[in-house]
Write a protein that holds these residues in place. Structure first.
Motif, PDB file in Angstrom:
ATOM      1  N   PHE A 181       0.839  -1.198   0.000  1.00  0.00           N
ATOM      2  CA  PHE A 181       0.000   0.000   0.000  1.00  0.00           C
ATOM      3  C   PHE A 181       0.875   1.248   0.000  1.00  0.00           C
ATOM      4  CE2 PHE A 181      -2.491  -3.227   2.302  1.00  0.00           C
ATOM      5  CZ  PHE A 181      -3.728  -3.144   1.668  1.00  0.00           C
ATOM      6  N   GLY A 182       0.372   2.301  -0.625  1.00  0.00           N
ATOM      7  CA  GLY A 182       1.014   3.609  -0.513  1.00  0.00           C
ATOM      8  C   GLY A 182       2.399   3.675  -1.114  1.00  0.00           C
ATOM      9  N   GLY A 183       2.589   3.021  -2.267  1.00  0.00           N
ATOM     10  CA  GLY A 183       3.878   3.109  -2.933  1.00  0.00           C
ATOM     11  C   GLY A 183       4.500   1.769  -3.231  1.00  0.00           C
ATOM     12  N   GLY A 184       5.806   1.756  -3.239  1.00  0.00           N
ATOM     13  CA  GLY A 184       6.608   0.629  -3.678  1.00  0.00           C
ATOM     14  C   GLY A 184       7.657   1.166  -4.626  1.00  0.00           C
ATOM     15  N   ASP A 185       8.543   0.312  -5.050  1.00  0.00           N
ATOM     16  CA  ASP A 185       9.564   0.737  -6.002  1.00  0.00           C
ATOM     17  C   ASP A 185      10.115  -0.504  -6.676  1.00  0.00           C
ATOM     18  OD1 ASP A 185      11.126   2.433  -7.436  1.00  0.00           O
ATOM     19  OD2 ASP A 185      12.265   3.231  -5.736  1.00  0.00           O
ATOM     20  N   GLY A 222       3.302   6.999  -8.693  1.00  0.00           N
ATOM     21  CA  GLY A 222       4.254   6.739  -9.766  1.00  0.00           C
ATOM     22  C   GLY A 222       5.184   5.582  -9.443  1.00  0.00           C
ATOM     23  N   GLY A 223       5.642   5.518  -8.187  1.00  0.00           N
ATOM     24  CA  GLY A 223       6.514   4.427  -7.782  1.00  0.00           C
ATOM     25  C   GLY A 223       5.824   3.085  -7.876  1.00  0.00           C
ATOM     26  N   ALA A 224       4.569   3.030  -7.439  1.00  0.00           N
ATOM     27  CA  ALA A 224       3.808   1.778  -7.509  1.00  0.00           C
ATOM     28  C   ALA A 224       3.592   1.349  -8.955  1.00  0.00           C
ATOM     29  CB  ALA A 224       2.475   1.950  -6.794  1.00  0.00           C
ATOM     30  N   GLN A 225       3.304   2.295  -9.821  1.00  0.00           N
ATOM     31  CA  GLN A 225       3.074   1.960 -11.226  1.00  0.00           C
ATOM     32  C   GLN A 225       4.355   1.481 -11.900  1.00  0.00           C
ATOM     33  OE1 GLN A 225       1.252   5.675 -12.390  1.00  0.00           O
ATOM     34  NE2 GLN A 225      -0.814   4.868 -12.099  1.00  0.00           N
ATOM     35  N   GLU A 226       5.495   2.053 -11.521  1.00  0.00           N
ATOM     36  CA  GLU A 226       6.773   1.573 -12.048  1.00  0.00           C
ATOM     37  C   GLU A 226       7.057   0.153 -11.564  1.00  0.00           C
ATOM     38  OE1 GLU A 226       9.782   4.348 -11.007  1.00  0.00           O
ATOM     39  OE2 GLU A 226       8.983   5.949 -12.286  1.00  0.00           O
ATOM     40  N   MET A 239      -0.654 -10.717 -11.343  1.00  0.00           N
ATOM     41  CA  MET A 239      -0.489  -9.377 -10.805  1.00  0.00           C
ATOM     42  C   MET A 239      -1.825  -8.653 -10.818  1.00  0.00           C
ATOM     43  SD  MET A 239       3.174  -7.924 -12.054  1.00  0.00           S
ATOM     44  CE  MET A 239       2.955  -6.639 -10.813  1.00  0.00           C
ATOM     45  N   TRP A 240      -2.032  -7.871  -9.778  1.00  0.00           N
ATOM     46  CA  TRP A 240      -3.249  -7.066  -9.680  1.00  0.00           C
ATOM     47  C   TRP A 240      -2.888  -5.739  -9.049  1.00  0.00           C
ATOM     48  CZ3 TRP A 240      -6.155  -5.649  -5.120  1.00  0.00           C
ATOM     49  CH2 TRP A 240      -7.399  -5.043  -5.412  1.00  0.00           C
ATOM     50  N   SER A 241      -3.420  -4.676  -9.606  1.00  0.00           N
ATOM     51  CA  SER A 241      -3.174  -3.351  -9.030  1.00  0.00           C
ATOM     52  C   SER A 241      -4.429  -2.511  -9.175  1.00  0.00           C
ATOM     53  CB  SER A 241      -1.998  -2.663  -9.734  1.00  0.00           C
ATOM     54  OG  SER A 241      -2.253  -2.516 -11.120  1.00  0.00           O
TER      55      SER A 241
END
Length: 271
Positions: A181-185, A222-226, A239-241
């Motif tokens: 949640f709330g981001g990622g990289d 943006g980080g999550a989408q990357e 994968m699911w987003s």
């Protein structure tokens, strides 16, 4: 990356979410205390931290491991007790703990072993070792079923999972995957590994970041989408987003339990 030090901070989160609950028409309420065991763990590399283990009882369908955002406020303060919990989060109504225990999954919330209160910022290899050894410890000590492992992160905890821990340990995970949640990289150029075909075919990768979670200081969306783009290109099949437009970096915590339930149920149906 000193400019990032405050991007994922959860300082002041409790009061912010408590007031925000009114906007979501979810009144706060006290809940009965959920039994949990607090303990400290020290890895072979000397890294040590506090943990909180919520047992699902004898079922042991799997283990949910929660890594908090900067400041570790949900790990430290969002627990059942004398004060009312805000909706969602780690242990409030509709929380990670509630959703996991209802499905027979134990929950392990892990405080970062870093003094700076961050998962993603320093000593990353050492933290991977720490968490790996900790999982073995809870398997032996508490009977946790690490064969069905769900890594759940928020903000800086999400980044540590998607960029560091999961790439290093994906090939060792039997079933499960991650929900962040709330981001990622995405893993950086420092990661030189590869993913097994088993991991790419069997593990479930899930990302949920609010559509409003994008600021000049920290572009969580943006980080999550990357991250999605990286793992899709790596060949992961499950994968699911989703990017719920009503949520920002704080309000997404209300729905932690809802999304965890969706992800575990969907995975179990496919098994």
């Amino acid at each position: 990356m000193p400019d990032k030090l405050s991007r994922r901070s959860t300082i002041g989160l409790m009061a912010t979410i408590a007031s925000g609950a009114l906007l979501h028409h979810q009144p706060l309420r006290a809940s009965a205390a959920t039994p949990n065991t607090s303990f400290s763990f020290t890895a072979s590399n000397g890294f040590s931290s506090g943990c909180r283990f919520y047992s699902a009882g004898a079922t042991k369908s799997g283990l949910v491991v929660y890594l908090d955002g900067d400041g570790q406020q949900l790990h430290d303060e969002d627990h059942d007790g004398d004060d009312a919990n805000f909706p969602g989060g780690l242990a409030g109504p509709g929380s990670i703990v509630e959703a996991a225990l209802a499905r027979g999954h134990d929950v392990l919330s892990v405080r970062t072993p870093s003094a700076d209160g961050m998962w993603w910022h320093t000593d990353l290899d050492a933290k991977v070792t720490y968490l790996t050894e900790l999982l073995r410890h809870v398997q032996v000590t508490y009977g946790a079923n690490t064969a069905a492992l769900w890594l759940v992160g928020y903000s800086g905890g999400s980044e540590f999972i998607t960029r560091y821990f999961f790439p290093h340990r994906a090939n060792d995970i039997e079933t499960g995957g991650f929900l962040v949640f709330g981001g990622g990289d995405a893993p950086g150029s420092e990661w030189k590994g590869s993913f097994s075909q088993y991991a790419k075919s069997n593990l479930s990768l899930n990302l949920v970041t609010g559509g409003q979670d994008r600021t000049a200081d920290y572009d969580a969306l943006g980080g999550a989408q990357e991250t999605v783009a990286f793992y899709r290109s790596a060949g992961f099949e499950h994968m699911w987003s989703t990017w719920p437009g009503e949520h920002d970096h704080t309000s997404i915590t209300h729905d932690f339990g809802t999304y965890l339930g969706i992800v575990i149920d969907a995975y179990d149906e496919d098994e």
